[in-house]
Design an enzyme around this catalytic site. Structure first.
Site, mmCIF file in Angstrom:
data_model
loop_
_atom_site.group_PDB
_atom_site.id
_atom_site.type_symbol
_atom_site.label_atom_id
_atom_site.label_comp_id
_atom_site.label_asym_id
_atom_site.label_seq_id
_atom_site.Cartn_x
_atom_site.Cartn_y
_atom_site.Cartn_z
ATOM 1 N N ASP A 76 0.823 -1.288 -0.025
ATOM 2 C CA ASP A 76 0.139 -0.066 0.044
ATOM 3 C C ASP A 76 1.159 1.290 -0.006
ATOM 4 O O ASP A 76 1.997 1.265 0.085
ATOM 5 C CB ASP A 76 -0.902 0.206 1.369
ATOM 6 C CG ASP A 76 -1.992 -1.043 1.072
ATOM 7 O OD1 ASP A 76 -2.366 -1.655 0.220
ATOM 8 O OD2 ASP A 76 -2.266 -1.537 2.222
ATOM 9 N N ASP A 96 -4.714 -3.434 5.264
ATOM 10 C CA ASP A 96 -5.169 -3.003 6.511
ATOM 11 C C ASP A 96 -6.703 -2.964 6.427
ATOM 12 O O ASP A 96 -7.258 -2.908 7.422
ATOM 13 C CB ASP A 96 -4.710 -1.508 6.560
ATOM 14 C CG ASP A 96 -4.997 -0.505 5.376
ATOM 15 O OD1 ASP A 96 -5.842 -1.061 4.611
ATOM 16 O OD2 ASP A 96 -4.676 0.512 5.650
ATOM 17 N N ASP A 135 -9.091 -6.461 2.257
ATOM 18 C CA ASP A 135 -7.621 -6.882 1.881
ATOM 19 C C ASP A 135 -7.474 -8.610 2.405
ATOM 20 O O ASP A 135 -6.492 -8.986 2.174
ATOM 21 C CB ASP A 135 -6.564 -6.110 2.707
ATOM 22 C CG ASP A 135 -6.617 -4.797 1.854
ATOM 23 O OD1 ASP A 135 -6.803 -4.803 0.786
ATOM 24 O OD2 ASP A 135 -6.331 -3.690 2.668
#
Length: 559
Positions: free
Chosen positions: A36, A300, A304
């Site tokens: 990310d 997070d 996901d």
């Protein structure tokens, strides 16, 4: 298992909490890291640096930021989403009380933000609806623009000017967030007649240690791919700031529509997937794994979890991650930093190297002891080592040496090699050569002593010398094995592992005590100090041979 457990403890001190034992080693052979952007590459300290809207629209903007939000402020601390917290701080600095605005404008319906829609909305008791989200999504739903003196029709030229300004801010690595509203109830999913209020540019600085961490990954042969919900322009600028190739960027929707063959090629080539959705991340992971890559992926959010579960190593955020993301992961980053992922790779590679070092040590002793035990009777020594002596040798080999080598700290040298293949045999050709050469030296020392004494049978003193010499050869070889995988001299390498030092001292002291006091139990007889000095000096030849080999390799490396 001992090495894995010791590494788990030490990795936790480096902000990597290992949830599954195998991950401590698997992360070391990661060849791709899909990460990310927000909070991992950046500091997750959102700050609104500018707001773009018509004069006199502050009241509308303040109301939109206050009511269409789930965050709270506790002094300077943000409780909730960092982006929403930045908006609340922004309107607070301009004299607006977000709690008062919420009290005056009661919300009756919410549309929560999702990675699919890229927006969130709220309907007030007055009937007014506020929408905020990705600028390109919000603009598609707008037919009017607020001018300060009332809404006006949003013509193509005006839409282009707004988009150009948004892209200009995104090119500065700023996140952009647009606002729109309707005076009457509207469904944001189908709305097309909203009034565009403006947008904000939000800064989130790159973590200072990330560029060096990315450079370490590239030196280690690890590819880094950014998977983010931000626009490609913003992500590309962040990539350039951290030293990552930003030429290959694809939108998440375009990636999802690719044919299987094109998707395989794109997955390997692409550096950034922008406006990504959880399905895009999962698709990327599966495509990379199908190509034989060992994939570590960060996440997070609840969405996901599938990507974290299917990756070879799932890495969840400990500070901002949801409980479901953490449950699906193998490793939890306690500080959410990309640097900690690289540290985990360093530990994983060093762990594997420590296991290889132990195997070199163990197999060398096994091979030498087997040859000596089997060949001894043919040269007049019925039992070179007794059962009790072999138990002591195995105690050194299987317990003390394992502990000493398992506690070895990581070395930066392991990050200069490409990722290993998971299916490769753990005993490499270099290990096999060292095992054979060292065992041959041990056996050579044994036969040299037999030739020196030149008679059938050995007395107890001579057998004690052979036993003690064999153990001291192990001690010196343990120092050599500690250097396996490195060309540095052990004479100049500082002892970062006190456990190793004390184990070496303990083995030497234990051998002297057994020989001097063992008597009939260990079939030994006390030796004088001159003999002990001679044993220590003579057996050190194995260490000096190793130092000579490492010196030759250093000279070759310089050339």
């Amino acid at each position: 298992t001992l090495s894995l457990a010791c590494s788990m403890r030490k990795m936790a001190r480096s902000n990597c909490l290992i949830r599954r034992l195998h991950a401590a080693e698997t992360i070391g052979c990661a060849s791709v890291i899909c990460t990310d952007k927000t909070g991992t590459l950046t500091m997750n300290r959102m700050t609104v640096v500018d707001a773009f809207g018509p004069a006199g629209s502050d009241d509308w903007f303040a109301e939109a930021a206050a009511v269409n939000s789930t965050a709270e402020l506790n002094g300077d601390e943000v409780l909730g989403n960092p982006t929403e917290g930045a908006l609340l701080r922004f309107i607070k600095e301009r004299g607006f009380d977000y709690a008062d605005l919420r009290g005056k404008n009661q919300a009756v319906r919410h549309w929560n933000f999702s990675t699919e829609t890229k927006y969130m909305a709220v309907e007030l008791a007055s009937g007014r609806m506020h929408l905020k989200g990705a600028p390109e999504i919000v603009l598609e739903k707008c037919a009017f623009v607020e001018t300060g003196s009332g809404p006006q029709s949003l013509d193509p030229a005006g839409r282009t000017r707004i988009l150009d300004k948004i892209r200009s801010e995104q090119a500065k690595a700023r996140r952009t967030l647009a606002f729109a509203m309707s005076e009457t109830p509207a469904d944001p999913a189908t709305a097309s007649e909203l009034v565009f209020l403006g947008f904000v540019a939000i800064s989130d600085p790159v973590r200072p240690d990330v560029p060096a961490a990315v450079a370490d990954c590239r030196a280690a042969g690890i590819k880094v791919k950014i998977v983010t919900g931000d626009t490609g322009t913003t992500a590309a600028e962040i990539a350039r700031e951290i030293g990552l190739d930003a030429d290959e960027v694809i939108d998440g929707r375009d990636f999802a529509e690719l044919a299987p063959e094109a998707a395989q090629t794109t997955a390997d080539r692409v550096s950034i997937i922008a406006r990504a959705r959880p399905d895009d991340k999962l698709k990327l992971v599966n495509l990379l794994k199908a190509q034989g890559e060992v994939v570590a992926v960060t996440g997070d959010g609840t969405n996901d979890a599938p990507a974290l579960h299917h990756a070879d190593v799932g890495v969840a955020m400990g500070l901002t991650g949801t409980a479901i993301a953490r449950e699906a992961s193998d490793i939890i980053l306690l500080d959410d930093s990309f640097r900690s992922i690289v540290n985990a790779v360093l530990w994983g590679r060093s762990l594997y190297l420590n296991i290889q070092r132990f195997l070199v040590f163990q197999l060398t002793i096994n091979l030498a002891a087997a040859v000596i035990a089997f060949s001894g009777p043919f040269f007049g020594v019925a039992m070179p080592f007794t059962v009790i002596q072999m138990l002591w040798i195995n105690l050194i080999m299987d317990t003390f040496a394992a502990l000493a080598l398992a506690m070895e700290p990581p070395t930066a040298e392991v990050m200069q090699n490409p990722p290993r293949q998971p299916a490769s045999f753990i005993v490499t050709p270099a290990m096999a050569r060292q095992i054979a050469a060292t065992a041959l030296l041990f056996v050579g020392v044994f036969f040299a002593l037999l030739l020196a004494w030149k008679r059938d049978g050995l007395d107890k003193r001579e057998l004690s010398i052979i036993f003690s010499g064999f153990v001291f050869l192990q001690i010196w070889n343990l120092l050599n094995v500690r250097a396996f995988g490195s060309i540095k001299s052990m004479l100049t390498t500082p002892p970062h592992n006190p456990v190793f030092f004390w184990i070496v001292v303990g083995i030497a002291a234990g051998q002297i005590a057994i020989t001097q006091l063992g008597g009939a139990v260990f079939r030994t007889t006390p030796l004088d100090w001159q003999t002990w000095v001679a044993i220590a000096v003579a057996t050190s030849a194995v260490f000096w041979a190793g130092e000579l080999h490492r010196l030759i390799r250093r000279l070759r490396a310089k050339r």
